[in-house]
Motif scaffolding. Structure first.
Motif, PDB file in Angstrom:
ATOM      1  N   GLN A  96      -0.840   0.198   8.976  1.00 51.90           N
ATOM      2  CA  GLN A  96       0.407   0.961   8.977  1.00 51.90           C
ATOM      3  C   GLN A  96       1.598   0.045   9.262  1.00 51.90           C
ATOM      4  O   GLN A  96       2.667   0.192   8.640  1.00 51.90           O
ATOM      5  CB  GLN A  96       0.331   2.078  10.016  1.00 51.90           C
ATOM      6  CG  GLN A  96      -0.701   3.142   9.705  1.00 51.90           C
ATOM      7  CD  GLN A  96      -0.871   4.130  10.851  1.00 51.90           C
ATOM      8  OE1 GLN A  96      -0.088   4.138  11.788  1.00 51.90           O
ATOM      9  NE2 GLN A  96      -1.894   4.955  10.778  1.00 51.90           N
ATOM     10  N   MET A  97       1.426  -0.896  10.185  1.00 50.56           N
ATOM     11  CA  MET A  97       2.506  -1.825  10.505  1.00 50.56           C
ATOM     12  C   MET A  97       2.836  -2.725   9.314  1.00 50.56           C
ATOM     13  O   MET A  97       4.007  -2.956   8.992  1.00 50.56           O
ATOM     14  CB  MET A  97       2.116  -2.671  11.720  1.00 50.56           C
ATOM     15  CG  MET A  97       2.034  -1.884  13.012  1.00 50.56           C
ATOM     16  SD  MET A  97       1.373  -2.852  14.390  1.00 50.56           S
ATOM     17  CE  MET A  97       2.597  -4.160  14.505  1.00 50.56           C
ATOM     18  N   LEU A  98       1.800  -3.213   8.644  1.00 50.63           N
ATOM     19  CA  LEU A  98       2.016  -4.080   7.485  1.00 50.63           C
ATOM     20  C   LEU A  98       2.722  -3.327   6.364  1.00 50.63           C
ATOM     21  O   LEU A  98       3.612  -3.872   5.691  1.00 50.63           O
ATOM     22  CB  LEU A  98       0.674  -4.630   6.998  1.00 50.63           C
ATOM     23  CG  LEU A  98      -0.006  -5.653   7.923  1.00 50.63           C
ATOM     24  CD1 LEU A  98      -1.420  -5.946   7.449  1.00 50.63           C
ATOM     25  CD2 LEU A  98       0.807  -6.941   7.988  1.00 50.63           C
ATOM     26  N   GLU A  99       2.327  -2.075   6.141  1.00 51.91           N
ATOM     27  CA  GLU A  99       2.980  -1.280   5.100  1.00 51.91           C
ATOM     28  C   GLU A  99       4.448  -1.039   5.440  1.00 51.91           C
ATOM     29  O   GLU A  99       5.317  -1.080   4.561  1.00 51.91           O
ATOM     30  CB  GLU A  99       2.240   0.046   4.936  1.00 51.91           C
ATOM     31  CG  GLU A  99       0.860  -0.103   4.292  1.00 51.91           C
ATOM     32  CD  GLU A  99       0.103   1.208   4.217  1.00 51.91           C
ATOM     33  OE1 GLU A  99       0.560   2.203   4.835  1.00 51.91           O
ATOM     34  OE2 GLU A  99      -0.947   1.262   3.541  1.00 51.91           O
ATOM     35  N   ALA A 100       4.738  -0.796   6.731  1.00 50.39           N
ATOM     36  CA  ALA A 100       6.127  -0.587   7.145  1.00 50.39           C
ATOM     37  C   ALA A 100       6.950  -1.859   6.950  1.00 50.39           C
ATOM     38  O   ALA A 100       8.088  -1.808   6.456  1.00 50.39           O
ATOM     39  CB  ALA A 100       6.173  -0.141   8.602  1.00 50.39           C
ATOM     40  N   THR A 103       7.846  -2.397   3.323  1.00 47.64           N
ATOM     41  CA  THR A 103       8.688  -1.395   2.645  1.00 47.64           C
ATOM     42  C   THR A 103       9.994  -1.186   3.416  1.00 47.64           C
ATOM     43  O   THR A 103      10.991  -1.844   3.172  1.00 47.64           O
ATOM     44  CB  THR A 103       7.913  -0.073   2.496  1.00 47.64           C
ATOM     45  OG1 THR A 103       7.410   0.333   3.784  1.00 47.64           O
ATOM     46  CG2 THR A 103       6.734  -0.241   1.538  1.00 47.64           C
ATOM     47  N   THR A 104       9.989  -0.278   4.373  1.00 51.23           N
ATOM     48  CA  THR A 104      11.224   0.084   5.070  1.00 51.23           C
ATOM     49  C   THR A 104      11.648  -0.937   6.119  1.00 51.23           C
ATOM     50  O   THR A 104      12.807  -0.975   6.523  1.00 51.23           O
ATOM     51  CB  THR A 104      11.048   1.434   5.782  1.00 51.23           C
ATOM     52  OG1 THR A 104      10.038   1.309   6.803  1.00 51.23           O
ATOM     53  CG2 THR A 104      10.615   2.517   4.791  1.00 51.23           C
ATOM     54  N   ARG A 105      10.702  -1.746   6.582  1.00 52.13           N
ATOM     55  CA  ARG A 105      10.931  -2.707   7.664  1.00 52.13           C
ATOM     56  C   ARG A 105      11.354  -2.005   8.959  1.00 52.13           C
ATOM     57  O   ARG A 105      11.894  -2.638   9.878  1.00 52.13           O
ATOM     58  CB  ARG A 105      11.967  -3.771   7.273  1.00 52.13           C
ATOM     59  CG  ARG A 105      11.602  -4.561   6.029  1.00 52.13           C
ATOM     60  CD  ARG A 105      12.560  -5.701   5.773  1.00 52.13           C
ATOM     61  NE  ARG A 105      12.438  -6.742   6.798  1.00 52.13           N
ATOM     62  CZ  ARG A 105      11.506  -7.696   6.793  1.00 52.13           C
ATOM     63  NH1 ARG A 105      10.598  -7.734   5.819  1.00 52.13           N
ATOM     64  NH2 ARG A 105      11.470  -8.606   7.746  1.00 52.13           N
ATOM     65  N   GLN A 106      11.073  -0.717   9.066  1.00 53.32           N
ATOM     66  CA  GLN A 106      11.335   0.060  10.272  1.00 53.32           C
ATOM     67  C   GLN A 106      10.002   0.293  10.988  1.00 53.32           C
ATOM     68  O   GLN A 106       9.145   0.999  10.467  1.00 53.32           O
ATOM     69  CB  GLN A 106      11.995   1.404   9.926  1.00 53.32           C
ATOM     70  CG  GLN A 106      13.323   1.264   9.216  1.00 53.32           C
ATOM     71  CD  GLN A 106      14.362   0.587  10.093  1.00 53.32           C
ATOM     72  OE1 GLN A 106      14.518   0.905  11.268  1.00 53.32           O
ATOM     73  NE2 GLN A 106      15.099  -0.354   9.508  1.00 53.32           N
TER      74      GLN A 106
END
Length: 269
Positions: A96-100, A103-106
């Motif tokens: 989940q952290m890698l996907e964030a 993408t959104t970097r949030q």
């Protein structure tokens, strides 16, 4: 090393198609096969509402297994020292952290807090109001053997009962291509070492010995355990519990670094 003796007072298992120690013992005796099926993990009822909502799959898996063991434990949960062992216990959150970040970097601070491999031990302390010391180990496939040795030496050194929790939450794609943990498995032990009052019930007594890997080979994978769990360190804890239905003197040998950890059921126990 000299053999280290300990007593097993309670144990629990959780895996797809396996939700009790009784089911595992029946499978190890050849009385029923383990039918692998989806594992549904409830939100831990022991946690306050906010923590319950934030609990990751690793936390849910670990706490559900611990709760099962504590239901038959003769000790107050608040008095238990603890050892937690996992090969890779944060894959879901790391994904989940890698996907964030991609993408959104949030990135939520709450998500980051669950990314550390000792998160389940923290939630255990909250859920059962346990303020005893906790140790968390991660040594790949040798994590169960490492955790067991840590738990027994802790019990011997302190004279207190120890909870050992071993878990492997399933890894999401594509992380499962690097580490093929495709099914979630967990086991929990409540153990003591040294003299225990006769009024305190025990499932069995065992001893641990470190041996040379060249002298003592690792025990082959039990046929009664699904081969799909071979990549799970906690499945080795399931195999160890199969000794409960073996004759006194029966043993299993687990890799631990460059050595072999021998687990033997004591005579007459």
């Amino acid at each position: 090393m000299q053999p280290l003796s300990f007593h097993l007072h309670a144990a629990a298992v959780l895996a797809p198609g396996l939700d009790s120690l009784e089911g595992l013992r029946a499978a190890s005796r050849g009385q029923q096969a383990i039918a692998v099926q989806p594992l549904v993990l409830p939100a831990p009822p022991q946690l306050p509402a906010a923590e319950r909502r934030r609990a990751s799959q690793a936390v849910r898996l670990t706490l559900a297994c611990i709760a099962q063991a504590l239901a038959s434990s003769p000790f107050d949960p608040a008095t238990l020292r603890s050892v937690f062992a996992t090969d890779e216990g944060t894959g879901e959150v790391c994904q989940q952290m890698l996907e964030a970040l991609a993408t959104t970097r949030q990135l939520s601070p709450l998500l980051f807090a669950n990314s550390v491999h000792n998160a389940p031990s923290g939630y255990f302390s909250i859920g059962w109001r346990n303020r005893q010391p906790a140790t968390v180990v991660s040594l790949g496939l040798d994590s169960f053997a490492c955790g067991l040795l840590c738990a027994v030496t802790d019990a011997l050194a302190t004279g207190q009962p120890v909870l050992l929790a071993v878990c492997d939450p399933a890894l999401p794609s594509p992380l499962d291509e690097l580490l093929p943990i495709t099914h979630s498995t967990a086991a929990s032990f409540v153990l003591t070492a040294g003299d225990v009052p006769e009024a305190v019930p025990a499932l069995a007594s065992f001893e641990l010995t470190l041996r040379s890997a060249a002298e003592v080979p690792v025990t082959p994978w039990p046929e009664w355990l699904p081969s799909a769990w071979h990549a799970n360190c906690s499945a080795r804890a399931l195999a160890a519990l199969g000794l409960l239905d073996q004759p006194s003197g029966s043993a299993m040998h687990f890799a631990l670094g460059g050595q072999t950890l021998a687990l033997r059921r004591k005579e007459g126990a």
